[in-house]
Each structure stands twice: as C-alpha cells, then as structure tokens.
Design an enzyme around this catalytic site. Structure first.
Site, PDB file in Angstrom:
ATOM      1  N   HIS A  58       0.723  -1.155   0.135  1.00 17.93           N
ATOM      2  CA  HIS A  58       0.012   0.215   0.103  1.00 17.93           C
ATOM      3  C   HIS A  58       0.744   1.251  -0.022  1.00 17.93           C
ATOM      4  O   HIS A  58       0.619   2.006  -0.962  1.00 17.93           O
ATOM      5  CB  HIS A  58      -1.050  -0.092   1.283  1.00 17.93           C
ATOM      6  CG  HIS A  58      -2.005   1.227   1.419  1.00 17.93           C
ATOM      7  ND1 HIS A  58      -3.211   1.293   1.239  1.00 17.93           N
ATOM      8  CD2 HIS A  58      -1.455   2.328   1.628  1.00 17.93           C
ATOM      9  CE1 HIS A  58      -3.545   2.360   1.459  1.00 17.93           C
ATOM     10  NE2 HIS A  58      -2.428   3.013   1.711  1.00 17.93           N
ATOM     11  N   GLU A  59       1.865   1.430   0.927  1.00 22.18           N
ATOM     12  CA  GLU A  59       2.700   2.573   1.026  1.00 22.18           C
ATOM     13  C   GLU A  59       3.437   2.554  -0.084  1.00 22.18           C
ATOM     14  O   GLU A  59       3.842   3.863  -0.693  1.00 22.18           O
ATOM     15  CB  GLU A  59       3.449   2.497   2.300  1.00 22.18           C
ATOM     16  CG  GLU A  59       2.476   2.586   3.444  1.00 22.18           C
ATOM     17  CD  GLU A  59       1.440   3.540   3.683  1.00 22.18           C
ATOM     18  OE1 GLU A  59       1.724   4.762   3.132  1.00 22.18           O
ATOM     19  OE2 GLU A  59       0.513   3.434   4.115  1.00 22.18           O
ATOM     20  N   HIS A  64       1.630   4.371  -2.804  1.00 22.43           N
ATOM     21  CA  HIS A  64       1.773   5.972  -2.663  1.00 22.43           C
ATOM     22  C   HIS A  64       3.062   6.388  -3.166  1.00 22.43           C
ATOM     23  O   HIS A  64       3.122   7.415  -3.722  1.00 22.43           O
ATOM     24  CB  HIS A  64       1.631   6.523  -0.892  1.00 22.43           C
ATOM     25  CG  HIS A  64       0.240   6.332  -0.607  1.00 22.43           C
ATOM     26  ND1 HIS A  64      -0.863   6.946  -1.266  1.00 22.43           N
ATOM     27  CD2 HIS A  64      -0.296   5.745   0.443  1.00 22.43           C
ATOM     28  CE1 HIS A  64      -1.749   6.895  -0.449  1.00 22.43           C
ATOM     29  NE2 HIS A  64      -1.640   6.083   0.651  1.00 22.43           N
ATOM     30  N   HIS A 104       3.344   6.776  -6.687  1.00 22.74           N
ATOM     31  CA  HIS A 104       2.532   8.055  -7.220  1.00 22.74           C
ATOM     32  C   HIS A 104       3.280   9.223  -6.872  1.00 22.74           C
ATOM     33  O   HIS A 104       3.718  10.150  -7.874  1.00 22.74           O
ATOM     34  CB  HIS A 104       1.252   8.160  -6.393  1.00 22.74           C
ATOM     35  CG  HIS A 104       0.293   8.928  -6.691  1.00 22.74           C
ATOM     36  ND1 HIS A 104      -0.956   9.393  -5.785  1.00 22.74           N
ATOM     37  CD2 HIS A 104      -0.049   9.559  -8.021  1.00 22.74           C
ATOM     38  CE1 HIS A 104      -1.678  10.122  -6.804  1.00 22.74           C
ATOM     39  NE2 HIS A 104      -1.063  10.245  -7.926  1.00 22.74           N
TER      40      HIS A 104
HETATM   41 ZN   LIG Z   1      -2.822   5.107   2.011  1.00 19.93          ZN
END
Ligand SMILES: [Zn+2]
Length: 670
Positions: free
Chosen positions: A460-461, A464, A467
């Site tokens: 998940h991280e 990011h 991104h």
């Molecule tokens: Zn998040």
C-alpha cells in the site's frame, strides 16, 4: 558550523542528514519565514500588471528555503522525534499557521490573483489548473470575507493547529506509557513464538529482561488479542487501548473545542458544516454523496457481521465458555474459527513473508508494470540507521528519483504507516526529481516475518511511493500525491491487489529457511480466507467513517459529552455493541491530529470503489498487461492533481467507476 538548510540541496535531493543538528531548525525556520514573505512582497509590489507568470507561477517559485526545513522537520516529527523536537514542534506549528495565514489572507496578493482570473489570458491544462486551485485556496481561506471575519478564520486555524498537535502528542504519550508486563506461565498461554519474541524484545528495550511486554501499538496488540488465551489479559490490554487519549491525558476537551471551532469556521466561509466545507474540495463534493456510498456498503455488511458474531458465539459455547462475546474476544475467536474453517494460521504463513522478500516483491511488481529498477544506495545519508536508501531508474537507466524505506517501529516514531516526500517532483525551471519515503512500524527482528496485514501495508505505502516517484508535472504543488483527498488512496490500494495474486506470491513469498515458493495449497487457503471476517473489519471501519461524519456534520456536535455523542452516533446507524469503531474519538488521529483527514476518513472506501473497479481492468486484460499499465501510469500516476480526478479515472477506465467489484472483493454480495 554552517547550517545545511541554508544551502541548496545536494544533487540527489536528499537532505544532508549527516550534517543536520537540532540547532539548525530554529534558524532555518526564521530565515525561511522571512525569505518567503519577502518573495511574496516582491510579487505584490511588481509594477507590471498581474499575469499568470509574474503572480501565480512566481508564487510557485517562492518559499523554497522554508520548504527545505519544513520537509525535514515535518517528516522527523513523525518518524524520529524526541523531547526537543516535540517542544519545537509545539512552537513552530502555530507559527507556521500564522505564516501561512499572512499569505493566504493577504488582500493585495489575492487582488493580483483575482486580476489574473479576470484578465482573460488564454491558459490551458496545468496552468489553468494551478490558477484555479490557487484562487480556490484563497477563497477557502477567507480571502473574500470582511476583515473581521477573515481575522477570525485565521485565529481559528491557528488555534486548531495547536490543539490538533496536542491531540496527537497525547495519543503518543498514552500509547508509550502503557505496558502489559507478563511473566512466563499462564499469562502467555497461547502466544506463538513470533509473538513471544516480540514481547521479549519489547521487554528488553524497556529494561525488563526475562519478561514479556505488550503495548497498545497496533503491531503489538493485534497479535496479542489474536492468540492470548487468558481472557482477562485480553480485556486489560484492549481496555487500555480504548482509553488512549483519556488515561494519562485528556483529549475530550480538545475534541469539543476542535469540533466547534471547525463548525464556526465553516459557517464564516459560507458552508453549512465543516463536512460541507471539506467535501467541496474533494472528488465526492457533498456529505450526501459520502453517506450514500457508506449506506450502500453498510447494509450488506451488517447482515454479514451478525452472522460472524453468531459463529463466534457458537464457538464460545462449543468450547465450554459461558459468556457473551465482547469486543476484546473478537480477534481471538475469529482466529480460532479461521483455523477451523481454513486450517490456516498466521504462524504457518509468516515464514513465507520475510520482510526483504516482500520488499523485493513490491519492487518486482513495479518493474513488471512500469519497467522501474530499484538499486540500494547505502552510501547516501539517512535520518536513522534503520532507513535504507534506493535509487529508482527507468528501464533505460534514466534517473526517476530516490526512495527511502523506514520499516521498523521505535518509540520515536508515531504509529501506523505512511508515505511522505522530502522533495516533490517538478519541472518548472529545471527537472527536479522526487525524494520519497515510506514509513512502517514492523517489529524489528531478524528475520523480520510479516503477517498478511503487514504485507498489504508494505504494498500500500509503496503504491503511494510510486505515485510520488512517477509524478510527471510542471508544478510541484500539483504533483505526485497532491491530489484530491479521496483520490489519493487509489494508487496505494490498487497495489495491494498484486500482493495477493498467486503468480506474484509464487515469486516473492519464499520460505525463510528453505527458500521454497509458497505452495499452491496455502495460496488457495489465503484466497479463501480473504473475505473471511470482512463483516467485522468493514463494520469497524464504516463505524469510524460515520463517527467522523457525525462530528463534522451535526450542529452543536461539540457541545455535549464526547462519550454521549459517540454513543448516539453509533446508535443512529444501529451498530452492534461488540464491534467498536476502528478508532474511538479520543484516539482518532486521522480526524483530530491535523485537519487533513477530518470529514475524510471515508476516503479509503471511496478510493476502494476506484481501486477495485480499476483493478478489474487488469484482471480483464492480464495483471501485467503492458498497455493497461502504461495507461494507468500515464493517466493516473504521472498526472498528480493537474486534471479533475473523475476525468483521469474515466480516461483510464473508459467509464465511471462501479461499486460492485468492491462488494464482490469483500464478499458482501448476497
Ligand atoms: Zn494510504
């Protein structure tokens, strides 16, 4: 000694951590504030008529000195703080709010921006977006209000900054102070080796060798609640957790004050409530749109959680227990039922998820999708010995940026996991590559074996992180994760899907001792258990979403007792008693530590609609389909906030998102 914050960043963009001393911050903040204000003055006093270039773009260039210190300081207050830094934080946070207020409520500056808006320059794309966002941010800060009202809005924001900082520090204090100290024997019955190891390590770190210490941090309390046989010990640690922010400290008066200040500010700005105000600047636009989504998931999820509660109660009865299921029993009996039903326990799974393997698995997914290569750079300076620096390059070797992994928990780090940037990507006067960090709170051990939740957290991280790394925009303030709050979780949550794909698991989930890939049979079990307990986790999450919306939507929410308000909000949605909201108000940091996620805890669910529906595109065409990956990179990851998020999504997917894939993934379809 010279202050590293006063010099340009090194070529890598990574701050000179090896030269930064505590004393440098104060000086750098002072000079940063002053220089930024001088730059703004120069923009205002420019004798030329206001243009996009001499006003909005010039603002984008301003404040670089301040950003150098802010990016380091803000990161360290979260990931490596101490008493001196905390004291300085209490000093600087309100100062920063005042500084920001001086700019965002400067009538002469706003007049120039408005002149650009009215001036009829033919702006397109990113330039137009930057102008719109800049103009809106001034209006939202009160630029169109009377002097008196604008001053009041500033005073409120300043007070809120202080209050919400104190809220977070109180949670950290209560979390660090509680410890459940256990001796060998009955009290530790049921705890598997990896939990005992963790308890032992925590005890040693706290100078209690030979004992076992468990804390209310998520990584400690969750496995404890899952395995500890002694019911009264589970109750003890669980209650300590739910008393966070009210045990040694008292966050209740802070909550009441914060809620009423936010409401007052929203009204001054012409909105009915703080929720209306916050949502106006998000993809969802209105509280009704949020409630509508929550309700669509809440109904099927209540049916499911009631079935789950009945299963657990039946297990208790069958096990000879003569008591009603309580909140602190949920994890323990869920684990029992899970093992019975899927013949799967975390201990069997964990040896396949050595931290280094999972990390390389995430790197590998990024490589297969986007061609990116991560290379360790142990020569680069980092802010803590546990942090590892990487260089990220394109397939052809072109530098993308730098990436720091900070995996392990420590008392100086706040709980949870997050991505942040030491420098954002931009391409205004020169190509500026990003410096991104991922922080987690995995218990430090060697080997460090992750549970399934932790594996998902890492992916998940890392999503990011991608991104931030793959951002390809002109203006820093529109780049990377600088997007609407309910869009920002799409790149992170979509990465979690790859983590669980059999094909991907086969390559990274290798046994810590034998290096054998995870067997098909175990993958099958993992898959089958994925929708297990979703009634519970969806309920605790949604309950917290409703609680957040209630605090920020209802008139007079801050007037009465916090406990009563919370109870009433939960009664209103008909939540069953033995599932608590994921966070109770007194330690609900998302909404009370800082403003950012207030009336915004729903964003994960909003984004899940997008990620579930978006991942369907990969499922349909192949999980590493080159064209789909290219489209996702170009239309979502590279664009930051330069285009309206719904437009971006539709360009990628070819249509608006649908809620069905989310319900299917969570096993909530009837
Ligand atoms: Zn998040």
């Amino acid at each position: 000694m010279s202050n590293p914050f006063l010099k340009p960043l090194p070529e890598t963009g990574i701050p000179a951590f090896d030269q930064i001393e505590f004393e440098h911050y104060r000086e750098a903040f002072n000079l940063g504030f002053a220089e930024h204000l001088a730059e703004i003055e120069a923009i205002i006093n420019n004798p030329e008529p206001a243009t996009f270039s001499n006003t909005v773009e010039a603002m984008e260039r301003s404040g670089r000195q301040l950003r150098r210190v802010v990016s380091v300081f803000w990161n360290l207050t979260s990931s490596d703080t101490n008493e001196k830094i905390q004291a300085l934080e209490m000093e600087v946070v309100p100062e920063y709010a005042v500084h920001h207020g001086k700019i965002s409520s400067n009538p002469a500056l706003f007049a120039r921006i408005k002149a650009v808006v009215d001036g009829g320059e033919n702006l397109k794309g990113e330039e137009k977006q930057l102008l719109d966002e800049t103009y809106q941010s001034f209006v939202r800060a009160g630029a169109e209000l009377t002097d008196t009202n604008r001053e009041r809005v500033n005073a409120i924001s300043e007070e809120l900054a202080g209050l919400t900082t104190e809220f977070g520090q109180n949670v950290l204090k209560d979390t660090n102070e509680f410890e459940l100290v256990l001796e060998a024997g009955e009290d530790i019955a049921g705890l598997p080796d990896f939990v005992l190891e963790m308890g032992k390590a925590e005890a040693e770190a706290r100078d209690k060798p030979g004992k076992y210490v468990f804390t209310t941090s998520r990584s400690s309390i969750t496995p404890f609640l899952q395995y500890a046989e002694k019911r009264d010990r589970r109750e003890q640690i669980y209650k300590a957790y739910t008393e966070c922010g009210t045990r040694g400290t008292d966050n209740h008066p802070i909550i009441q004050r914060v809620v009423s200040l936010r409401s007052e500010r929203a009204k001054l700005l012409g909105f009915q409530s703080h929720a209306d105000f916050m949502l106006d600047d998000r993809m969802a636009k209105t509280p009704e749109a949020v409630t509508n989504l929550l309700d669509q998931v809440w109904a099927p999820c209540q049916k499911r959680v009631a079935e789950e509660a009945a299963d657990l109660q039946a297990y208790i009865q069958g096990d000879g227990g003569n008591f009603e299921l309580e909140s602190w029993d949920w994890w323990y009996y869920t684990e029992k039922v899970r093992q019975g039903r899927f013949d799967l326990d975390e201990e069997e799974v964990k040896p396949y998820f050595r931290l280094e393997h999972v990390r390389d698995g995430a790197f590998d997914v990024a490589n297969k999708l986007y061609g990116i290569v991560f290379k360790p750079r142990p020569d680069l300076p980092v802010y803590h010995p546990d942090v590892v620096a990487y260089e990220a390059t394109e397939a052809d070797g072109t530098l993308i940026g730098y990436f720091l992994f900070d995996f392990f928990m420590r008392p100086s780090k706040r709980g949870g996991a997050w991505m942040s940037a030491f420098r954002d990507q931009s391409n205004l006067d020169e190509k500026v590559h990003p410096v991104i960090v991922n922080c987690c709170n995995f218990p430090k051990s060697d080997p460090c074996l992750l549970g399934m939740d932790e594996v998902r957290t890492l992916f998940h991280e890392f999503g990011h992180g991608l991104h931030g790394l793959l951002s390809n925009v002109k203006y820093e303030s529109l780049g990377g994760t600088n997007v609407k709050q309910d869009f920002v979780e799409l790149p992170s949550q979509i990465m979690e899907h790859w983590a669980m794909e059999p094909e991907v698991l086969k390559s990274y989930a290798r046994h810590v001792e034998t290096n054998q890939p995870i067997p098909d049979e175990l993958i099958e079990k993992l898959k089958a258990s994925q929708t297990f307990n979703q009634g519970f986790s969806t309920t605790e999450y949604l309950a917290a979403c409703y609680l957040d919306m209630a605090w920020h939507k209802e008139a007079g929410a801050g007037d009465g007792a916090v406990d009563d308000f919370e109870q009433a909000a939960m009664d209103q949605i008909g939540k069953i008693g033995m599932v608590d909201p994921r966070y109770k108000s007194s330690y609900f940091q998302h909404i009370f530590t800082g403003d950012h996620y207030s009336a915004g805890y729903y964003v994960y669910m909003w984004a899940e609609v997008l990620d579930a529906d978006g991942y369907e595109a990969f499922r349909e065409r192949g999980i590493f389909d080159a064209a789909t990956a290219k489209s996702f990179r170009e239309n979502i990851l590279e664009k930051g906030g330069t285009v309206d998020p719904m437009t971006l999504y539709k360009t990628f997917r070819g249509r608006e998102p649908e809620v069905q894939p989310l319900l299917k993934n969570r096993g909530l379809l009837a």
